[in-house]
Design a protein around this motif. Structure first.
Motif, mmCIF file in Angstrom:
data_model
loop_
_atom_site.group_PDB
_atom_site.id
_atom_site.type_symbol
_atom_site.label_atom_id
_atom_site.label_comp_id
_atom_site.label_asym_id
_atom_site.label_seq_id
_atom_site.Cartn_x
_atom_site.Cartn_y
_atom_site.Cartn_z
ATOM 1 N N LEU A 1 0.764 -1.243 0.025
ATOM 2 C CA LEU A 1 -0.006 -0.029 -0.077
ATOM 3 C C LEU A 1 0.971 1.149 -0.045
ATOM 4 O O LEU A 1 0.373 2.082 -0.701
ATOM 5 N N ASN A 2 1.965 1.410 0.995
ATOM 6 C CA ASN A 2 2.804 2.579 0.874
ATOM 7 C C ASN A 2 3.524 2.706 -0.536
ATOM 8 O O ASN A 2 3.565 3.884 -1.115
ATOM 9 N N ALA A 3 3.805 1.529 -1.249
ATOM 10 C CA ALA A 3 4.413 1.726 -2.730
ATOM 11 C C ALA A 3 3.473 2.081 -3.614
ATOM 12 O O ALA A 3 3.533 2.894 -4.618
ATOM 13 N N ASN A 4 2.268 1.839 -3.429
ATOM 14 C CA ASN A 4 1.114 1.807 -4.559
ATOM 15 C C ASN A 4 -0.063 2.785 -4.567
ATOM 16 O O ASN A 4 -0.546 3.330 -5.399
ATOM 17 N N ALA A 5 -0.484 2.766 -3.245
ATOM 18 C CA ALA A 5 -1.588 3.830 -2.877
ATOM 19 C C ALA A 5 -1.495 4.135 -1.400
ATOM 20 O O ALA A 5 -2.458 3.906 -0.637
ATOM 21 N N PRO A 6 -0.599 5.089 -1.065
ATOM 22 C CA PRO A 6 -0.393 5.386 0.244
ATOM 23 C C PRO A 6 -1.513 6.242 0.721
ATOM 24 O O PRO A 6 -1.903 6.165 1.942
ATOM 25 N N GLU A 7 -2.279 6.942 -0.245
ATOM 26 C CA GLU A 7 -3.491 7.759 0.256
ATOM 27 C C GLU A 7 -4.657 6.758 0.547
ATOM 28 O O GLU A 7 -5.629 7.344 1.291
ATOM 29 N N ALA A 8 -4.531 5.510 0.305
ATOM 30 C CA ALA A 8 -5.735 4.606 0.715
ATOM 31 C C ALA A 8 -5.376 3.712 1.769
ATOM 32 O O ALA A 8 -6.396 3.169 2.388
ATOM 33 N N GLU A 9 -4.362 3.710 2.527
ATOM 34 C CA GLU A 9 -3.776 3.030 3.398
ATOM 35 C C GLU A 9 -4.890 2.855 4.763
ATOM 36 O O GLU A 9 -5.263 1.997 5.277
ATOM 37 N N ALA A 10 -5.165 4.285 5.292
ATOM 38 C CA ALA A 10 -6.015 4.193 6.093
ATOM 39 C C ALA A 10 -7.605 3.605 6.187
ATOM 40 O O ALA A 10 -7.961 2.999 6.873
ATOM 41 N N ALA A 11 -8.004 3.796 4.815
ATOM 42 C CA ALA A 11 -9.113 3.055 4.469
ATOM 43 C C ALA A 11 -9.362 1.662 4.497
ATOM 44 O O ALA A 11 -9.990 0.989 5.123
ATOM 45 N N VAL A 12 -8.261 1.086 3.665
ATOM 46 C CA VAL A 12 -7.942 -0.373 3.581
ATOM 47 C C VAL A 12 -7.823 -1.051 4.962
ATOM 48 O O VAL A 12 -8.245 -2.079 5.114
ATOM 49 N N LEU A 13 -7.107 -0.389 5.894
ATOM 50 C CA LEU A 13 -6.459 -0.987 7.078
ATOM 51 C C LEU A 13 -7.444 -1.043 8.121
ATOM 52 O O LEU A 13 -7.431 -1.554 8.928
ATOM 53 N N ALA A 14 -8.438 0.139 7.957
ATOM 54 C CA ALA A 14 -9.473 0.357 9.138
ATOM 55 C C ALA A 14 -10.858 0.915 8.572
ATOM 56 O O ALA A 14 -11.812 0.638 8.981
ATOM 57 N N GLY A 15 -10.627 1.866 7.902
ATOM 58 C CA GLY A 15 -11.984 2.781 7.576
ATOM 59 C C GLY A 15 -13.038 2.004 7.032
ATOM 60 O O GLY A 15 -14.205 2.038 7.312
ATOM 61 N N ASN A 16 -12.619 1.148 6.074
ATOM 62 C CA ASN A 16 -13.521 0.480 5.179
ATOM 63 C C ASN A 16 -14.256 -0.809 6.019
ATOM 64 O O ASN A 16 -15.379 -0.818 5.890
#
Length: 276
Positions: free
Chosen positions: A253-268
């Motif tokens: 995620l950090n390498a490819n979509a850092p802006e989405a890390e919070a959503a994928v790891l918790a928010g969703n």
């Protein structure tokens, strides 16, 4: 950063309903408790989880709900109910009164008929799930994707969450007959997917990097709002371990979509399972 594990299990082998895992699965053939989960997840920053059924039995659901009551970190439970039973609407309504029940998982991978879920007998149970605002966890492989697409179109109000990326056969390099129907399914707005369980579909002793192509595909299909990270612990222990899988996914995620890390790891997970 907050991390919610969207897919973990607990079981006690001595419980009458516990028919899996079997003794040949040595790494996971033992009891796994909430304390065991906290011991592996807490040190790597996981603060909560979705507790998912592992036995197709009402007693397992009751056990998980009991565990959720005494473990604050369990934010949601995905249980089991017999959708084919005539009394399923009443049973589902009763289960939904529990403050942490957020979904049901009918274990479709264990049912021979790939279109079982869209047969008329299951309709009253599915409608009861929608009324109760319960999600459907879809434990499936590629052979079920067409039926789940029909299900999603038929019930746009039903929140459907695909477990383990629909379990592609990574060991044999499965691609087109997994990716293409999954892409068609992902076009349905009420379908989300868990970034979990992939390493156990790879060859024995496979490196985590072998899942990278499949992670990229799931990201491309479901994007930042419909992808949820999960461990599938303790099944994960068959091929990897908790810190390694989390670290690998975070690095991706950090390498490819850092802006989405919070959503994928918790928010969703918090939104889709209504975790408070």
């Amino acid at each position: 950063m907050e991390i919610i594990d969207a897919h973990q299990h607990l079981w006690q082998l001595a419980r009458p309903e516990c028919q899996w895992p079997t003794s040949d699965l040595t790494p996971i053939y033992r009891d796994f408790s909430a304390a065991d989960f906290n011991a592996v997840s807490g040190p790597v920053g996981v603060s909560g989880s979705v507790l998912v059924q592992s036995q197709p039995c009402a007693a397992d659901t009751e056990y998980l709900l009991q565990q959720a009551e005494v473990n604050a970190g369990v934010g949601a439970v995905v249980g089991w109910a017999d959708l084919a039973a005539p009394e399923s609407p009443r049973c589902i309504a009763q289960l939904a009164r529990h403050r942490k029940l957020r979904g049901l998982r009918p274990m479709l991978q264990c049912i021979a008929e790939p279109d079982w879920i869209i047969r008329p007998a299951q309709a009253p149970g599915l409608e009861a799930m929608i009324t109760a605002r319960l999600s459907l966890d879809a434990l499936i492989s590629s052979r079920h994707l067409g039926a789940i697409r029909q299900l999603a179109a038929r019930y746009p109000e039903l929140n459907i969450i695909i477990d383990h990326g629909a379990k592609p056969n990574i060991a044999e390099g499965q691609w087109g007959d997994w990716y293409e129907p999954l892409a068609a399914l992902a076009a349905q707005a009420n379908v989300s997917c868990k970034l979990s369980g992939l390493i156990t579909e790879a060859a024995t002793s496979a490196e985590l990097t072998q899942t990278g192509r499949y992670i990229e595909a799931l990201w491309r299909l479901f994007g930042p709002d419909r992808l949820l990270w999960g461990s599938d612990w303790p099944v994960l222990n068959l091929q990897s371990d908790y810190p390694s899988w989390l670290t690998f996914c975070r690095q991706w995620l950090n390498a490819n979509a850092p802006e989405a890390e919070a959503a994928v790891l918790a928010g969703n997970a918090k939104r889709l399972y209504r975790i408070q």
